[in-house]
Scaffold this motif. Structure first.
Motif, PDB file in Angstrom:
ATOM      1  N   LEU A 137       2.342   0.793   2.926  1.00 25.98           N
ATOM      2  CA  LEU A 137       3.161  -0.262   2.001  1.00 25.98           C
ATOM      3  C   LEU A 137       2.337  -1.031   1.293  1.00 25.98           C
ATOM      4  O   LEU A 137       2.732  -1.399   0.100  1.00 25.98           O
ATOM      5  CB  LEU A 137       4.284  -1.035   3.173  1.00 25.98           C
ATOM      6  CG  LEU A 137       5.085  -2.026   2.282  1.00 25.98           C
ATOM      7  CD1 LEU A 137       6.449  -1.198   1.468  1.00 25.98           C
ATOM      8  CD2 LEU A 137       5.612  -3.053   2.966  1.00 25.98           C
TER       9      LEU A 137
ATOM     10  N   ARG B 188      -0.611  -0.822   0.475  1.00 24.09           N
ATOM     11  CA  ARG B 188      -1.214   0.114  -0.700  1.00 24.09           C
ATOM     12  C   ARG B 188      -0.223   0.287  -2.100  1.00 24.09           C
ATOM     13  O   ARG B 188      -0.693   0.367  -3.005  1.00 24.09           O
ATOM     14  CB  ARG B 188      -1.596   1.445  -0.275  1.00 24.09           C
ATOM     15  CG  ARG B 188      -2.971   1.309   0.531  1.00 24.09           C
ATOM     16  CD  ARG B 188      -3.879   2.504   0.678  1.00 24.09           C
ATOM     17  NE  ARG B 188      -4.976   2.342   1.472  1.00 24.09           N
ATOM     18  CZ  ARG B 188      -5.099   3.010   2.567  1.00 24.09           C
ATOM     19  NH1 ARG B 188      -4.235   3.758   3.144  1.00 24.09           N
ATOM     20  NH2 ARG B 188      -6.294   2.539   3.271  1.00 24.09           N
ATOM     21  N   SER B 189       1.079   0.624  -1.572  1.00 24.18           N
ATOM     22  CA  SER B 189       1.943   0.904  -2.623  1.00 24.18           C
ATOM     23  C   SER B 189       2.366  -0.361  -3.230  1.00 24.18           C
ATOM     24  O   SER B 189       3.050  -0.226  -4.261  1.00 24.18           O
ATOM     25  CB  SER B 189       3.379   1.284  -1.962  1.00 24.18           C
ATOM     26  OG  SER B 189       4.075   0.277  -1.500  1.00 24.18           O
ATOM     27  N   LYS B 190       1.847  -1.670  -2.721  1.00 26.95           N
ATOM     28  CA  LYS B 190       2.074  -2.827  -3.690  1.00 26.95           C
ATOM     29  C   LYS B 190       1.293  -2.833  -4.957  1.00 26.95           C
ATOM     30  O   LYS B 190       1.210  -3.768  -5.526  1.00 26.95           O
ATOM     31  CB  LYS B 190       2.060  -4.072  -2.699  1.00 26.95           C
ATOM     32  CG  LYS B 190       3.324  -4.262  -1.822  1.00 26.95           C
ATOM     33  CD  LYS B 190       3.198  -5.182  -0.864  1.00 26.95           C
ATOM     34  CE  LYS B 190       4.328  -5.809  -0.147  1.00 26.95           C
ATOM     35  NZ  LYS B 190       4.010  -6.831   0.890  1.00 26.95           N
TER      36      LYS B 190
END
Lengths: 344, 386
Positions: free
Chosen positions: A245, A247-249
């Motif tokens: 999560l 990293r996905s930001k």
């Protein structure tokens, strides 16, 4: 529950632990030998023995003796140590020897934490790469090398060989250069005394330089354990969903590792650090012997060899206190790191 | 697939992705095609392991080693905010550093499990404001925040001397409104936090100010999922991917979250990709559907058309396996066989061993995704209903 209640509860819970430790050590020391041997020599007439026995309360039953010991303990009378030449109260001796050991242990711990945590992170993020292998070798040597051999090798290289080569070398022992400074202990912590009470910066740096080699020698095993622990918990955490999560930001890898992963990965490592600190105090015997360090470890070993019961009991009690305090601090750090444990 | 790029936000073309494992190469994606139009909600359906989530992760380039994109294009049509010009970015060819500005900003994702995705050691509000701080220029917000604060103290103060001083300050800040200065880190953080609370309000979180200061474990599953949605919508992304976002929630909460997503889509103007294996979710939220099987897009059309006249035998099989209220059956029909092993996938059409309509050509030649009817793409040699 409020933080204050949490602290209070921890302190109350610590009492039975310390109490248990002192009960067990006292009864163990009672079984291993007759404590009267400490107070007599081969020239003591047989007729005088019962008198000496009665004077120290040793003719009572073990339970009564135990309660006498307890009551003395609470009145600040920890007994008399007879193994270090002149007879001296145990409490006084502990107060004298303890600062040297704790200073050494703290420096060792600083080495272990400051090097161990970054090394662990590096070897986790660069898993199976060159950095990881180098770190692994470094850590494995730490746990595999006997400390007395490692200490001697350090001394051989940085003290003897460096002085032979005309390089700046590290001192081979002692807490400070006894030829340059005279030291009257105030708190007993040399670093504190030299700076705060004597305002002597030269003495402070001298004491610091004297701490490098024994500190590293003592801390190496802990350093190795922290590194490996940090690596494995980091590897575990990196696989967690919240890292995906993060990293996905769009956070950089640096922020992902050092902010989101590190705080979670520190929790198991902190446990190890807490337990290791107690181990450093008791495990300092070899290091203190090699580096001629006037600390607790050497004194305790001498007490054990001489069946100096009062000293052994006193030492064990102190170590139990340190373990309890270290674990208490660890619990507090848990609460700071992980809100789920807070006020547990 | 050809559509005018004007109304497209994302176009995935012939995406191939492999996982290099010890057992062998897993050919996880074997020609995925899908496009997303502006304002659409597109569903991606398929069995477990058909590559739905991997597709979602490769759109964000979050697939980690041993996974690797082999070929194909992931085209993002990004509208430049100042010029209004649309530029085409091929995500598949970007460096990881270049992806940082896209993740969480232009494309964001909501994951499946609200229990494991929020970081347990950070406050909910901080986890949302983190994205805002990262991607947004908050200079104006900081200035407005400072003015609002001063106005508050103005109404509270009584002495005229104080008032004059505060008014002077307000005027000073107001002059800067046209060209706000770069804020310092602390006030930027504060403004981001205020915005995070705004986001929590947007996702209909009860007591948002309080929730922002709580930790994930103090919230229920539905609230946590709302918080995660708030974080992913915080930067007004042009694409929101919901990777099984409602699967772990119970049915009532699921309905709430789906309704919320449909409302937010209009408010924010994002396009949504809904990844699910639940046909009900697709029917309720999506206007376009992609059906995937074993790493291949097999059918792509409008939702209504798919439910009424499926062309691919696999889709038809999926739909007959959905239990219906008005039917009385002892046993639900099923698609025979199991999902193929993707290390040694079947030759030709990957569905042929399980297909009732398979012929010789299905074994030999991989069917291409073709527009069999207007607006209805199918990859099949023996399509139904035609």
């Amino acid at each position: 529950m409020k933080l204050r209640d949490f602290v209070l509860r921890r302190i109350i819970l610590a009492i039975p632990v310390v109490f248990g430790v002192l009960t067990i050590t006292w009864f163990l020391s009672y079984i291993v030998g007759d404590p009267i041997t400490m107070y007599i020599t081969e020239r003591t007439p047989d007729a005088a023995i019962p008198g000496i026995r009665a004077a120290h309360g040793l003719d009572e039953s073990p339970v009564v003796q135990y309660f006498i010991y307890l009551s003395n303990l609470f009145q600040g009378n920890w007994g008399v140590s007879t193994s270090t030449g002149a007879d001296a109260p145990v409490l006084e001796l502990l107060a004298m020897k303890f600062p040297a050991t704790i200073e050494l242990a703290i420096v060792a711990m600083i080495f272990a934490i400051v090097l161990g945590i970054p090394l662990g992170i590096i070897s986790a993020t660069k898993k199976d790469k060159v950095q990881d292998h180098i770190t692994r070798i470094f850590a494995l040597s730490g746990v595999s090398m006997p400390i007395f051999w490692f200490g001697l090798m350090l001394k051989y290289l940085f003290f003897f060989q460096f002085s032979q080569w005309g390089l700046p070398y590290l001192p081979g022992g002692d807490r400070y250069n006894i030829r340059r400074f005279s030291y009257e202990p105030t708190t007993g912590f040399l670093l504190v005394d030299s700076l705060v009470f004597e305002h002597n910066v030269y003495m402070f740096t001298d004491a610091l330089v004297h701490l490098i080699m024994p500190g590293f020698c003592l801390g190496y095993i802990t350093l190795a354990i922290i590194t490996r622990m940090m690596r494995s918990s980091m590897l575990e955490v990196i696989k967690e969903d919240y890292i995906t999560l993060a990293r996905s930001k769009g956070l950089t890898e640096r922020v992902v590792i050092y902010k989101h992963a590190l705080r979670n990965a520190l929790i198991p490592t902190v446990t190890v650090i807490g337990l290791a600190f107690g181990g450093l105090i008791t495990g300092a015997v070899l290091t203190e012997t090699i580096f001629n360090w006037p600390g607790l470890g050497r004194w305790a070993v001498r007490a054990i060899l001489n069946a100096d019961m009062a000293a052994i009991n006193g030492f064990t009690l102190l170590v139990a206190f340190i373990f309890v305090i270290a674990n208490f601090i660890v619990d507090m750090i848990y609460g700071v790191l992980d809100p789920r444990i807070r006020y547990g | 697939m050809t559509t005018t790029p004007d109304d497209l936000v994302l176009n995935v073309k012939e995406l191939y992705l492999n996982f290099y494992t010890y057992e062998g190469t897993v050919r996880a994606l074997d020609g995925v095609n899908m496009f997303l139009r502006r304002g659409d909600t597109m569903g991606v359906v398929g069995e477990t392991g058909c590559g739905k989530s991997v597709t979602a992760k490769s759109i964000l380039r979050l697939v980690e080693a041993p996974g690797k994109i082999e070929s194909g294009e992931i085209l993002l049509y990004d509208k430049d905010q100042e010029t209004g010009q649309i530029q085409e970015i091929d995500i598949a060819k970007l460096q990881q550093e270049e992806m940082l500005g896209i993740r969480g900003n232009k494309i964001s994702i909501v994951f499946q499990d609200p229990a494991t995705y929020p970081n347990p050691v950070f406050r909910v509000g901080d986890q949302i404001s983190e994205v805002i701080e990262l991607h947004q220029d908050l200079s104006l917000d900081v200035l407005n925040m400072k003015i609002a604060k001063l106005e508050l103290s103005l109404s509270a103060s009584t002495t005229s001397e104080n008032r004059a001083e505060i008014e002077e300050k307000i005027n000073y800040y107001k002059q800067q409104l046209d060209n706000p200065p770069k804020p310092d880190k602390k006030s930027k953080r504060e403004a981001a936090k205020l915005k995070a609370i705004e986001m929590l309000k947007l996702v209909r979180m009860p007591a948002p100010e309080q929730v922002a200061n709580q930790y994930p474990h103090e919230l229920s599953g539905g609230m946590r999922q709302r918080a995660l949605i708030a974080a992913s919508l915080a930067c007004n992304p042009s694409i929101l991917i919901c990777d099984e976002a409602t699967t772990a929630l119970d049915v009532t909460v699921q309905a709430q979250v789906l309704m919320l997503l449909n409302q937010l889509k209009k408010e924010i103007g994002s396009s949504i990709i809904v990844i699910t294996h639940d046909m009900g979710v697709v029917a309720e939220t999506c206007n376009w559907v992609n059906v995937m099987y074993a790493g291949v897009t097999v059918e792509s059309c409008a939702t209504l058309e798919l439910f009424e006249k499926p062309i691919h035998p696999y889709t038809a099989g999926l739909l007959t396996a959905v239990p219906k209220l008005h039917e009385d059956r002892d046993r639900l029909p099923q698609i025979r066989g199991t999902v193929p092993n993707l290390i040694t996938p079947p030759s030709g059409c990957r569905f042929h061993p399980r297909c009732d309509y398979a012929t010789k050509i299905c074994k030999e030649k991989k069917p291409l995704l073709e527009e069999q009817k207007p607006g209805h793409w199918v990859a099949c040699h023996n399509p139904l209903n035609s």
